[in-house]
Every structure is written in structure tokens, then in C-alpha cells.
Write a protein that holds these residues in place. Structure first.
Motif, PDB file in Angstrom:
ATOM      1  N   LYS A 130      62.294   7.729  45.326  1.00 28.46           N
ATOM      2  CA  LYS A 130      61.206   8.176  45.991  1.00 28.46           C
ATOM      3  C   LYS A 130      61.134   7.545  47.240  1.00 28.46           C
ATOM      4  CE  LYS A 130      56.259   8.904  45.734  1.00 28.46           C
ATOM      5  NZ  LYS A 130      54.962   8.794  44.909  1.00 28.46           N
ATOM      6  N   ASN A 131      61.099   6.114  47.350  1.00 27.87           N
ATOM      7  CA  ASN A 131      61.107   5.369  48.577  1.00 27.87           C
ATOM      8  C   ASN A 131      62.111   5.755  49.678  1.00 27.87           C
ATOM      9  OD1 ASN A 131      59.009   4.261  47.607  1.00 27.87           O
ATOM     10  ND2 ASN A 131      60.267   2.276  47.045  1.00 27.87           N
ATOM     11  N   LYS A 132      63.440   5.976  49.095  1.00 29.62           N
ATOM     12  CA  LYS A 132      64.434   6.230  50.059  1.00 29.62           C
ATOM     13  C   LYS A 132      64.101   7.769  50.673  1.00 29.62           C
ATOM     14  CE  LYS A 132      68.421   3.323  48.202  1.00 29.62           C
ATOM     15  NZ  LYS A 132      68.194   2.767  49.367  1.00 29.62           N
ATOM     16  N   SER A 133      63.518   8.563  49.853  1.00 27.18           N
ATOM     17  CA  SER A 133      63.246   9.917  50.425  1.00 27.18           C
ATOM     18  C   SER A 133      62.616   9.963  51.544  1.00 27.18           C
ATOM     19  CB  SER A 133      62.632  10.677  49.128  1.00 27.18           C
ATOM     20  OG  SER A 133      63.807  10.981  48.286  1.00 27.18           O
ATOM     21  N   ILE A 134      61.347   9.137  51.164  1.00 26.46           N
ATOM     22  CA  ILE A 134      60.282   8.803  52.202  1.00 26.46           C
ATOM     23  C   ILE A 134      60.931   8.479  53.628  1.00 26.46           C
ATOM     24  CG2 ILE A 134      57.934   7.549  52.856  1.00 26.46           C
ATOM     25  CD1 ILE A 134      57.256   7.820  49.906  1.00 26.46           C
ATOM     26  N   ALA A 135      61.713   7.234  53.401  1.00 24.30           N
ATOM     27  CA  ALA A 135      62.489   6.887  54.587  1.00 24.30           C
ATOM     28  C   ALA A 135      63.399   7.968  55.210  1.00 24.30           C
ATOM     29  CB  ALA A 135      63.210   5.676  54.037  1.00 24.30           C
ATOM     30  N   ILE A 136      63.814   8.866  54.741  1.00 24.83           N
ATOM     31  CA  ILE A 136      64.689   9.649  55.146  1.00 24.83           C
ATOM     32  C   ILE A 136      63.909  10.571  55.996  1.00 24.83           C
ATOM     33  CG2 ILE A 136      66.164  11.556  54.739  1.00 24.83           C
ATOM     34  CD1 ILE A 136      67.693   9.868  52.311  1.00 24.83           C
ATOM     35  N   LEU A 137      62.771  11.103  55.196  1.00 18.82           N
ATOM     36  CA  LEU A 137      61.798  12.009  56.217  1.00 18.82           C
ATOM     37  C   LEU A 137      61.410  11.246  57.290  1.00 18.82           C
ATOM     38  CD1 LEU A 137      60.013  13.187  52.991  1.00 18.82           C
ATOM     39  CD2 LEU A 137      61.677  14.503  54.485  1.00 18.82           C
ATOM     40  N   HIS A 138      61.007   9.957  57.518  1.00 21.56           N
ATOM     41  CA  HIS A 138      60.341   9.339  58.566  1.00 21.56           C
ATOM     42  C   HIS A 138      61.473   9.312  59.617  1.00 21.56           C
ATOM     43  CE1 HIS A 138      56.750   8.256  56.220  1.00 21.56           C
ATOM     44  NE2 HIS A 138      56.232   8.256  57.412  1.00 21.56           N
ATOM     45  N   GLU A 139      62.828   9.184  59.188  1.00 21.38           N
ATOM     46  CA  GLU A 139      63.931   9.157  60.264  1.00 21.38           C
ATOM     47  C   GLU A 139      64.127  10.339  61.042  1.00 21.38           C
ATOM     48  OE1 GLU A 139      68.274   7.604  60.146  1.00 21.38           O
ATOM     49  OE2 GLU A 139      68.032   9.284  58.787  1.00 21.38           O
ATOM     50  N   LYS A 140      64.081  11.564  60.053  1.00 21.14           N
ATOM     51  CA  LYS A 140      64.029  12.763  60.706  1.00 21.14           C
ATOM     52  C   LYS A 140      62.795  13.071  61.451  1.00 21.14           C
ATOM     53  CE  LYS A 140      68.048  13.559  58.375  1.00 21.14           C
ATOM     54  NZ  LYS A 140      68.068  12.174  57.355  1.00 21.14           N
ATOM     55  N   TYR A 141      61.818  12.869  60.971  1.00 18.25           N
ATOM     56  CA  TYR A 141      60.317  13.138  61.786  1.00 18.25           C
ATOM     57  C   TYR A 141      60.629  12.455  63.271  1.00 18.25           C
ATOM     58  CZ  TYR A 141      55.565  13.363  63.042  1.00 18.25           C
ATOM     59  OH  TYR A 141      54.422  13.780  63.614  1.00 18.25           O
ATOM     60  N   LEU A 142      61.161  11.053  63.045  1.00 24.57           N
ATOM     61  CA  LEU A 142      61.404  10.530  64.511  1.00 24.57           C
ATOM     62  C   LEU A 142      61.756  11.409  65.393  1.00 24.57           C
ATOM     63  CD1 LEU A 142      60.864   7.334  65.706  1.00 24.57           C
ATOM     64  CD2 LEU A 142      63.177   7.076  65.159  1.00 24.57           C
ATOM     65  N   SER A 143      63.043  11.563  65.225  1.00 23.05           N
ATOM     66  CA  SER A 143      63.913  12.748  66.245  1.00 23.05           C
ATOM     67  C   SER A 143      63.182  13.804  66.462  1.00 23.05           C
ATOM     68  CB  SER A 143      65.420  12.776  65.449  1.00 23.05           C
ATOM     69  OG  SER A 143      66.129  11.501  65.832  1.00 23.05           O
ATOM     70  N   ALA A 144      62.676  14.497  65.441  1.00 25.68           N
ATOM     71  CA  ALA A 144      61.948  15.853  65.554  1.00 25.68           C
ATOM     72  C   ALA A 144      60.934  15.567  66.680  1.00 25.68           C
ATOM     73  CB  ALA A 144      61.563  16.284  64.181  1.00 25.68           C
ATOM     74  N   MET A 145      60.070  14.614  66.340  1.00 26.08           N
ATOM     75  CA  MET A 145      59.010  14.565  67.411  1.00 26.08           C
ATOM     76  C   MET A 145      59.404  14.193  68.818  1.00 26.08           C
ATOM     77  SD  MET A 145      55.883  14.336  67.691  1.00 26.08           S
ATOM     78  CE  MET A 145      55.022  14.463  66.303  1.00 26.08           C
ATOM     79  N   LEU A 146      60.400  13.582  68.958  1.00 25.28           N
ATOM     80  CA  LEU A 146      60.929  13.088  70.284  1.00 25.28           C
ATOM     81  C   LEU A 146      61.580  14.441  71.019  1.00 25.28           C
ATOM     82  CD1 LEU A 146      62.601   9.683  70.024  1.00 25.28           C
ATOM     83  CD2 LEU A 146      60.343  10.335  70.939  1.00 25.28           C
ATOM     84  N   ILE A 147      62.215  15.300  70.020  1.00 25.77           N
ATOM     85  CA  ILE A 147      62.991  16.570  70.668  1.00 25.77           C
ATOM     86  C   ILE A 147      61.778  17.316  71.085  1.00 25.77           C
ATOM     87  CG2 ILE A 147      64.101  18.489  69.949  1.00 25.77           C
ATOM     88  CD1 ILE A 147      65.723  16.871  67.959  1.00 25.77           C
ATOM     89  N   ALA A 148      60.610  17.631  70.104  1.00 26.41           N
ATOM     90  CA  ALA A 148      59.559  18.387  70.692  1.00 26.41           C
ATOM     91  C   ALA A 148      58.875  17.801  72.036  1.00 26.41           C
ATOM     92  CB  ALA A 148      58.635  18.305  69.267  1.00 26.41           C
ATOM     93  N   LYS A 149      59.075  16.852  72.304  1.00 30.54           N
ATOM     94  CA  LYS A 149      58.425  16.370  73.545  1.00 30.54           C
ATOM     95  C   LYS A 149      59.384  16.146  74.708  1.00 30.54           C
ATOM     96  CE  LYS A 149      54.855  13.400  70.980  1.00 30.54           C
ATOM     97  NZ  LYS A 149      54.470  12.084  70.912  1.00 30.54           N
ATOM     98  N   ASP A 150      60.561  16.914  74.345  1.00 25.78           N
ATOM     99  CA  ASP A 150      61.661  17.014  75.397  1.00 25.78           C
ATOM    100  C   ASP A 150      62.258  15.850  75.714  1.00 25.78           C
ATOM    101  OD1 ASP A 150      61.338  19.884  75.874  1.00 25.78           O
ATOM    102  OD2 ASP A 150      59.513  19.272  77.284  1.00 25.78           O
ATOM    103  N   ILE A 151      62.547  14.819  74.754  1.00 24.88           N
ATOM    104  CA  ILE A 151      63.315  13.611  75.076  1.00 24.88           C
ATOM    105  C   ILE A 151      64.686  13.994  74.688  1.00 24.88           C
ATOM    106  CG2 ILE A 151      63.569  11.260  73.984  1.00 24.88           C
ATOM    107  CD1 ILE A 151      60.971  11.581  75.800  1.00 24.88           C
ATOM    108  N   ALA A 152      65.477  13.397  75.384  1.00 24.75           N
ATOM    109  CA  ALA A 152      67.120  13.680  75.118  1.00 24.75           C
ATOM    110  C   ALA A 152      67.496  12.929  74.074  1.00 24.75           C
ATOM    111  CB  ALA A 152      68.041  13.676  76.497  1.00 24.75           C
TER     112      ALA A 152
END
Length: 266
Positions: free
Chosen positions: A215-237
Motif C-alpha cells: 500500500k505504501n509503495k502504491s501511494i509513493a508511485i502515485l505521488h511520483e507520477k503526479y509530480l510529473s503530471a502536474m509539471l506537464i500540465a504547467k508546461d514544464i519540459a
């Protein structure tokens, strides 16, 4: 100035890791300030001129720890628009091998990214021909969070924690991980299950881990993906450090050395 937020739990050779980090960060004459964020139970002391140790926050593992470090440097340092920021966890020196070729590659790619982009995150970029969604943000690429560098524009756009992701793992059994489908789409659910609850050998020997660890690893993976997804949404390369022929050769070389190190320890 390059600020490095180094997240640790129980590193075996902290001095050695700091020496390697400092050499990488100061290559080319840059000045570096390292903030060691202690998310582990043991107190850590370091006697180096450009290193501070602060207590972290383990609510969302390294991501809440980095968030605590980000708040700390914003409070105690005068940040400038030409500063860069390196985020590292202690697996960089434990589960990965950073050869001098990799150090030189990061140095070269960082100089190129500074000239080319206003808003970038540099690291190992993973790509799939699948569109994923996490908390309604779509992406196909993400940066591995064990080691990445951002410029000031991307630093300002960073979002490390999201409570909806923490609550999105609804059930973990010995066979599967179940998610809130309104937060995690089916493609990402399959991706995480493929890593952590596979039919055969899984990521990081995950098939042998207990349900709380999964469960903890799943939450960590979600946060890793969200970190990039949020930056992409803000036009970060997203800048892939290993892109190109030389990068692929360096990555293959480091992987072979790391595989040898693991085999030697087992």
C-alpha cells in the motif's frame, strides 16, 4: 547556486554519499548547498561546511520529506531566479550506480536545458505508449524521482503531496491492489499492479512484501507520477538525461555495474 535536498532514511555510508553528491553538484565550479532531510528514526549529524541536517516528514514518504525541505530553504535562504534545485533520495547511491560518465552527462544536459528552457525537470524519463491519468491529469511520460534537477521556474511549480492520492488505495490483498477509480484510471491501476502484484517476479521483490508495504509503495508511485503530471500540465519540459546514443551507452554501462554490485552482495 544549486540547492540539493537529500532525503535519507538509514543510509549506511552517509559521508560517502555526501562526497559523491558534492562532487556531482559542484562540477564546473558551481556552488552547492546540501540539505539532508532525515525521514528516518535515527538522529543524523554531519560536519561539512555546505551541509545542513533537518528533520523530515514521512507522512507521504520522500515526497512529504521534500516538501518539508522546500519549505525550509524558502524560509532560511534567499533564492534567486538562476538557482537550480536537485532532489535526491538515498536510493541514488544504493540501488543505482552513478559513474563519472553519468556525472558528466548530467552536467552537460543541465547546461543545455538552462539555455533551452525556462521551466524544466531533468532526470531519467520513463515513457509508455499509454495515456495514464492520476487525479484527472493525463500523461505518458514521467521522471524517476530518485534523482532529478529543476530550474527555478519548475521549482515554483512543484507539488509534492496530494491527500487524494493517499486515500486512493482502497484495498490491498495478496493478489491485487484496488484503487478509487475517480482518482486513478484503469491504465495506471494496471501499471501499478503489474509492478507490485504481478503474476511472476515483481518490482523490488514486491510479490513477497506484506500488504501494508505494498500500500505504501502504491501511494509513493502515485505521488511520483503526479509530480510529473502536474509539471506537464504547467508546461514544464521533461528532459531525459539518457536521451541520445551516448546517453544510452552510459545508462547501459551503469546498469551493468549496478547488476554486478547486487550480484556480489547476494
Amino acid at each position: 547556486m544549486i540547492y540539493c535536498l537529500f532525503l535519507i532514511y538509514e543510509p549506511v555510508n552517509l559521508d560517502k554519499s555526501l562526497l559523491r553528491l558534492n562532487r556531482l553538484l559542484t562540477l564546473g565550479g558551481r556552488k552547492a548547498q546540501i540539505i539532508v532531510i532525515n525521514n528516518g528514526p535515527q538522529r543524523q549529524q554531519v560536519s561539512r561546511e555546505n551541509v545542513e541536517v533537518i528533520q523530515g516528514d514521512n507522512r507521504c514518504f520522500e515526497f512529504s520529506g521534500w516538501e518539508a525541505g522546500k519549505q525550509y530553504i524558502e524560509k532560511h535562504y534567499c533564492l534567486k531566479s538562476d538557482d537550480t534545485f536537485c532532489f535526491v533520495n538515498d536510493t541514488f547511491d544504493k540501488n543505482h550506480y552513478f559513474s563519472w560518465l553519468t556525472v558528466l552527462l548530467y552536467h552537460r544536459k543541465l547546461k543545455q536545458a538552462i539555455k533551452q528552457y525556462q521551466g524544466f525537470i531533468l532526470g531519467r524519463v520513463d515513457t509508455r505508449n499509454i495515456a495514464y491519468k492520476v487525479d484527472h491529469l493525463a500523461f505518458t511520460d514521467w521522471v524517476s524521482s530518485y534523482f532529478f534537477i529543476v530550474d527555478y521556474t519548475a521549482y515554483q511549480a512543484l507539488v509534492f503531496t496530494n491527500p487524494r492520492l493517499t486515500d486512493a488505495v482502497t484495498e490491498v490483498t495478496d493478489e491485487s491492489i484496488n484503487f478509487d477509480s475517480s482518482v486513478v484510471d484503469s491504465a495506471m491501476q494496471e501499471h501499478i499492479n503489474g509492478w507490485l502484484r504481478p503474476e511472476g517476479k515483481g518490482w523490488y521483490r514486491a510479490h513477497t512484501s506484506n500488504n501494508d508495504v505494498i500500500k505504501n509503495k502504491s501511494i509513493a508511485i502515485l505521488h511520483e507520477k503526479y509530480l510529473s503530471a502536474m509539471l506537464i500540465a504547467k508546461d514544464i519540459a521533461l528532459v531525459h538525461v539518457y536521451r541520445g546514443r551516448f546517453g544510452r551507452i552510459v545508462r547501459k554501462f551503469d546498469k551493468r555495474i549496478q547488476d554486478y554490485r547486487v550480484a556480489k552482495q547476494s
